[in-house]
Enzyme design. Structure first.
Site, PDB file in Angstrom:
ATOM      1  NE  ARG A  61      18.791  10.893 -47.953  1.00 45.70           N
ATOM      2  CZ  ARG A  61      17.755  11.371 -47.289  1.00 45.70           C
ATOM      3  NH1 ARG A  61      17.939  12.160 -46.270  1.00 45.70           N
ATOM      4  NH2 ARG A  61      16.535  11.073 -47.647  1.00 45.70           N
ATOM      5  CD  GLU A  98       4.202  12.827 -43.574  1.00 40.29           C
ATOM      6  OE1 GLU A  98       3.481  12.421 -42.663  1.00 40.29           O
ATOM      7  OE2 GLU A  98       5.443  12.834 -43.521  1.00 40.29           O
TER       8      GLU A  98
END
Length: 173
Positions: A61, A98
């Protein structure tokens, strides 16, 4: 289009990618040509007084926001890609996810010693991916003059983690 009007173009998806997350989906803004154009022009206005040579952005992005911003401002664009995607000689930096780690790479000849670089991504949360891009720029001898984002999630205090860098964001949640 004002930042508040642009905010209305962003779809919120609850509990994605996991329960408790309020995901800011920019695809609904991107598909609206006028909104996308206004977002890039708005970011350009925020950073226009900064003196820099290049824009760098992380995959994927950061490309979507950084490349058109570079075009708008007449600057070059440097991609920070996932491991193994660049054909030339690269440097790399690892960052935490994560559940594990990932690696971003840049071509060794992407930035000349002393070039001033604006680092751009779509969203500032905690700053992990942007730190990795900054690390790559600085390893190559570039000087990061600021970081810019389409969206900033203010409650996650990513701006605090980027102390020492000028931080620009067009839309805040």
């Amino acid at each position: 289009m004002s930042p508040e009007q642009l905010k209305e173009k962003i779809r919120i998806i609850m509990d994605f990618p996991k329960k408790g997350i309020s995901f800011k989906d920019i695809t609904t803004l991107l598909k609206d040509g006028e909104a996308f154009k206004a977002a890039i022009k708005g970011l350009a206005e925020l950073v226009k007084e900064k003196d820099f040579d290049l824009i760098a952005g992380p995959e994927a992005r950061g490309f979507i926001i950084g490349a058109p911003l570079a075009f708008e401002l007449g600057k070059g664009f440097i991609p920070a890609r996932k491991k193994g995607k660049l054909p030339g000689e690269t440097i790399k930096a690892e960052y935490k996810l994560e559940y594990g780690t990932d690696i971003l790479e840049m071509h060794k000849d992407a930035i000349l010693e002393g070039q001033k670089v604006l680092v751009v991504d779509d969203l500032l949360a905690t700053g992990g991916t942007i730190f990795t891009t900054i690390e790559l720029v600085e390893k190559l001898g570039g000087k990061v003059v600021g970081v810019a984002f389409l969206i900033e999630l203010t409650e996650l205090n990513g701006r605090e983690n980027l102390k020492g860098y000028d931080v620009f964001s067009l839309i805040q949640y």
